[in-house]
Design a protein around this motif. Structure first.
Motif, short mmCIF file in Angstrom:
data_model
loop_
_atom_site.label_atom_id
_atom_site.label_comp_id
_atom_site.label_asym_id
_atom_site.label_seq_id
_atom_site.Cartn_x
_atom_site.Cartn_y
_atom_site.Cartn_z
N GLU A 1 0.82 -1.21 0.00
CA GLU A 1 0.00 0.00 0.00
C GLU A 1 0.85 1.26 0.00
O GLU A 1 0.39 2.35 -0.35
N CYS A 2 2.14 1.13 0.36
CA CYS A 2 3.04 2.28 0.41
C CYS A 2 3.87 2.46 -0.86
O CYS A 2 4.66 3.40 -0.94
N TYR A 3 3.69 1.58 -1.83
CA TYR A 3 4.47 1.70 -3.06
C TYR A 3 4.22 3.07 -3.68
O TYR A 3 3.08 3.53 -3.80
N THR A 4 5.29 3.74 -4.08
CA THR A 4 5.21 5.11 -4.57
C THR A 4 6.11 5.27 -5.79
O THR A 4 7.28 4.85 -5.76
N GLN A 5 5.57 5.86 -6.85
CA GLN A 5 6.36 6.19 -8.02
C GLN A 5 6.44 7.70 -8.15
O GLN A 5 5.42 8.39 -8.06
N VAL A 6 7.65 8.19 -8.35
CA VAL A 6 7.88 9.62 -8.51
C VAL A 6 8.45 9.83 -9.91
O VAL A 6 9.50 9.28 -10.24
N SER A 7 7.74 10.61 -10.72
CA SER A 7 8.20 10.94 -12.07
C SER A 7 8.53 12.42 -12.11
O SER A 7 7.71 13.24 -11.70
N ILE A 8 9.71 12.73 -12.63
CA ILE A 8 10.16 14.12 -12.70
C ILE A 8 10.53 14.42 -14.13
O ILE A 8 11.37 13.73 -14.73
N GLU A 9 9.91 15.45 -14.67
CA GLU A 9 10.25 15.92 -16.00
C GLU A 9 11.01 17.23 -15.83
O GLU A 9 10.58 18.10 -15.07
N CYS A 10 12.14 17.34 -16.51
CA CYS A 10 12.97 18.54 -16.37
C CYS A 10 13.78 18.76 -17.63
O CYS A 10 13.90 17.87 -18.48
#
Length: 124
Positions: free
Chosen positions: A61-70
């Protein structure tokens, strides 16, 4: 100016959601040297059955994806610092370090429309 999307598999209280967004900005500000005006982030909450995660996680339940566009140009060391800062900051919310996936997508400045429809390469 980076754009961040944080995908999570559980609903957090509003106060925690705000703190998660703030923690992502803090990580970016430190690692990439951004000012306080460079805030462009969204938190997307998915029903767990609509957001797969790797098998065998202790707290799926804590799985987290962080996507950063730069825009390109940050050093590998700056990216390493960013990854560590994100993982460290998310631990405050009970998210284990091995439950976080971070992807940085570098998009050329000509492919960003900013400040009223101008190409970022013409403004920055």
């Amino acid at each position: 100016m980076p754009s961040i999307t944080i995908d999570v598999r559980q609903q957090y209280p509003k106060e925690i959601e705000i703190r998660i967004l703030d923690s992502m900005h803090a990580a970016l500000a430190t690692a990439f040297g951004l000012g306080s005006k460079s805030r462009n982030a969204r938190l997307v909450v998915h029903e767990p059955h609509r957001f797969n995660c790797p098998p065998g996680l202790d707290k799926p339940e804590c799985y987290t994806q962080v996507s950063i566009e730069c825009i390109p140009g940050r050093t590998l060391d700056a990216k390493r610092a960013l990854y560590q800062a994100i993982v460290n900051n998310l631990q405050e919310f009970g998210i284990p370090p091995d439950h976080v996936l971070i992807a940085v997508r570098e998009i050329e400045a000509e492919n960003w429309g900013i400040r009223g429809g101008q190409a970022a390469c013409d403004v920055l």
